[in-house]
Design an enzyme around this catalytic site. Structure first.
Site, PDB file in Angstrom:
ATOM      1  CG  ASP A 273      -2.319   0.616   0.969  1.00 31.42           C
ATOM      2  OD1 ASP A 273      -2.138   1.901   0.772  1.00 31.42           O
ATOM      3  OD2 ASP A 273      -3.333   0.008   0.729  1.00 31.42           O
ATOM      4  CG  HIS A 321     -14.763   0.028  -5.908  1.00 39.90           C
ATOM      5  ND1 HIS A 321     -15.891   0.321  -5.423  1.00 39.90           N
ATOM      6  CD2 HIS A 321     -13.717   0.318  -5.308  1.00 39.90           C
ATOM      7  CE1 HIS A 321     -15.229   0.503  -3.977  1.00 39.90           C
ATOM      8  NE2 HIS A 321     -14.358   0.612  -4.087  1.00 39.90           N
TER       9      HIS A 321
END
Ligand SMILES: C[S@@+](CC[C@H](N)C(=O)[O-])C[C@H]1O[C@@H](n2cnc3c(N)ncnc32)[C@H](O)[C@@H]1O
Length: 420
Positions: A273, A321
């Site tokens: 991340d 998304h």
């Protein structure tokens, strides 16, 4: 197309199934009254009762629209006004101001919030019409089940706060944004950027604003706690026997990876991340002791080339998304140099059913999510053919394998293989 008589009969039958189950198991009947001795929620309903409950909700929505008639249902602005009253309540934290089991007058609330008493009453009564607070005696405000839930559940309040303060103003700017930036795939040419009069993306703006970022983080935690997002769904639905090295790209604090490592001890997992997220994960003690030999954390920006070469699987959960096709292709292309023949890409994200297969109630929810991500970042929700097209557009060396929908999951598994 439905007949109102048939709908009413079906609602009656399904409501009875739901009600009988609650009675049989001594569970509380649905009510707007606050119950402090609430037994465990009804989330764990058996499948047939859950289907009866959902069908009754969907049918009631349809029956209501039919009974109101074409003009009446279009003129009904109840959800906008519910959002307005929630915006008022959450902004002034009135759900916290009124203590459980106690009451306050409109004047007392107005005084505490430094507001006009008449305005306070008007906005609260709008909420009361939706069972958010009640007026047990003239001029007196008390909790209902809904307002008390806002006070008790910080994550629910954050989620709704995010919806009514951040998102709701964006809906009114969406038509402006698609007119100003037709077909834009840029995350800073959005309804959100128009509302905030900024050239930054929503993500960049949140990074600069800790209060907003915290609200967003808590709100997302609430969403991810809802049924269908449990990590066990992935850990049991996919056959990991042929996978050893697993890279969780955009994996945050490793929520999924840790569950996966516990369920499949042979996996060697790296959670990637942004540096700030990895730092906060480590500061909070992740990964936990029991999986520390199998789960590691690594700072990596997915807009740059994937540093771990030749892993068996690169996994993305709720990452795509957030982005338009153009940017999803960039993420996939940054993987390519690290891939070897047979490397798998597993995307764990929504896959919308073909149009027309969902009930109007379901379709409304699916379209709402699709338009919400459009408002925030010009992203989109994708159907199976959109996922196929995305891999094709990113690089023809990706071989699309399948979309599967694990039982009771809100997210599909979309899988491709590197096949140069
Ligand atoms: C919606 S969250 C999903 C988190 C996690 N996969 C899950 O399912 O709970 C998106 C994640 O992508 C991460 N992210 C955003 N931009 C990124 C970047 N450029 N490189 C790596 N990670 C990024 C965010 O920090 C966040 O953790």
């Amino acid at each position: 197309m439905s007949d109102i008589g048939e709908l009413a009969a079906r609602i009656e039958a399904n409501t009875r199934i739901f009600q009988d189950y609650l009675k049989k198991h001594d569970l509380p009947m649905p009510s707007h009254e606050v119950k402090f001795d609430q037994k465990p929620s009804t989330e764990q309903l058996p499948d047939d009762v859950a289907v009866a409950q959902t069908t009754a909700i969907e049918d009631s929505y349809e029956l209501r629209n039919l009974l109101m008639g074409p003009a009446g249902s279009m003129l009904d602005a109840s959800s906008e006004l519910k959002a307005l009253s929630l915006q008022f309540i959450l902004r002034f934290k009135i759900h916290k101001l009124v203590k459980p089991g106690e009451t306050m007058t409109f004047e007392e609330i107005a005084l505490k919030c430094n507001l006009d008493a008449l305005d306070t009453r008007r906005l609260l009564r709008m909420g009361m019409a939706e069972h958010i607070f009640q007026e047990p005696q003239p001029g007196v405000v008390a909790h209902t089940a809904a307002s008390q839930a806002l006070a008790d559940d910080v994550l629910l309040a954050s989620w709704l706060d995010m919806v009514v303060q951040e998102l709701w103003p964006c809906y009114s700017k969406l038509v402006d944004s698609i007119t100003k930036y037709p077909g834009s795939e840029e995350a800073n040419q959005t309804a959100y950027s128009l509302v905030h009069n900024t050239t930054l993306t929503a993500f960049q703006l949140w990074e600069q604003d800790p209060v907003r970022a915290a609200r967003m983080g808590d709100g997302m935690s609430y969403w991810k706690k809802s049924p269908g997002f449990e990590p066990e769904i992935l850990t049991t639905a996919y056959d990991f026997s042929n996978i050893t090295t697993f890279i969780d790209v955009g994996g945050s604090h490793g929520f999924i990876s840790i569950a996966l490592a516990r369920q499949h001890p042979h996996l060697k997992i790296t959670v990637q991340d942004l540096p700030a997220t990895i730092k906060s994960a480590k500061a909070q003690g992740f990964p936990p002791e029991d999986v520390r030999d199998r789960v590691s954390f690594m700072a990596h920006d997915f807009w740059s080339t994937q540093p771990i070469e030749g892993a068996d699987m690169y996994y993305f959960r709720l990452v795509f998304h957030d982005w338009s096709d153009e940017y999803c292709c960039r993420i996939l292309r940054q993987l390519a140099p690290a891939l070897i023949p047979g490397s798998r890409i597993l995307i764990n994200d929504a896959c919308v059913p073909p149009w027309g297969l969902s009930s109007p109630y379901q379709a409304r929810r699916l379209q709402a999510v699709d338009l919400t991500v459009k408002c925030f970042s010009n992203a989109r929700e994708r159907a199976e053919e959109d996922w196929r097209a995305l891999f094709r557009k990113a690089d023809t060396r990706f071989k699309f394998l399948a979309v599967t929908m694990p039982t009771k999951s809100a997210l599909a598994l979309i899988e491709a293989e590197w096949s140069p």
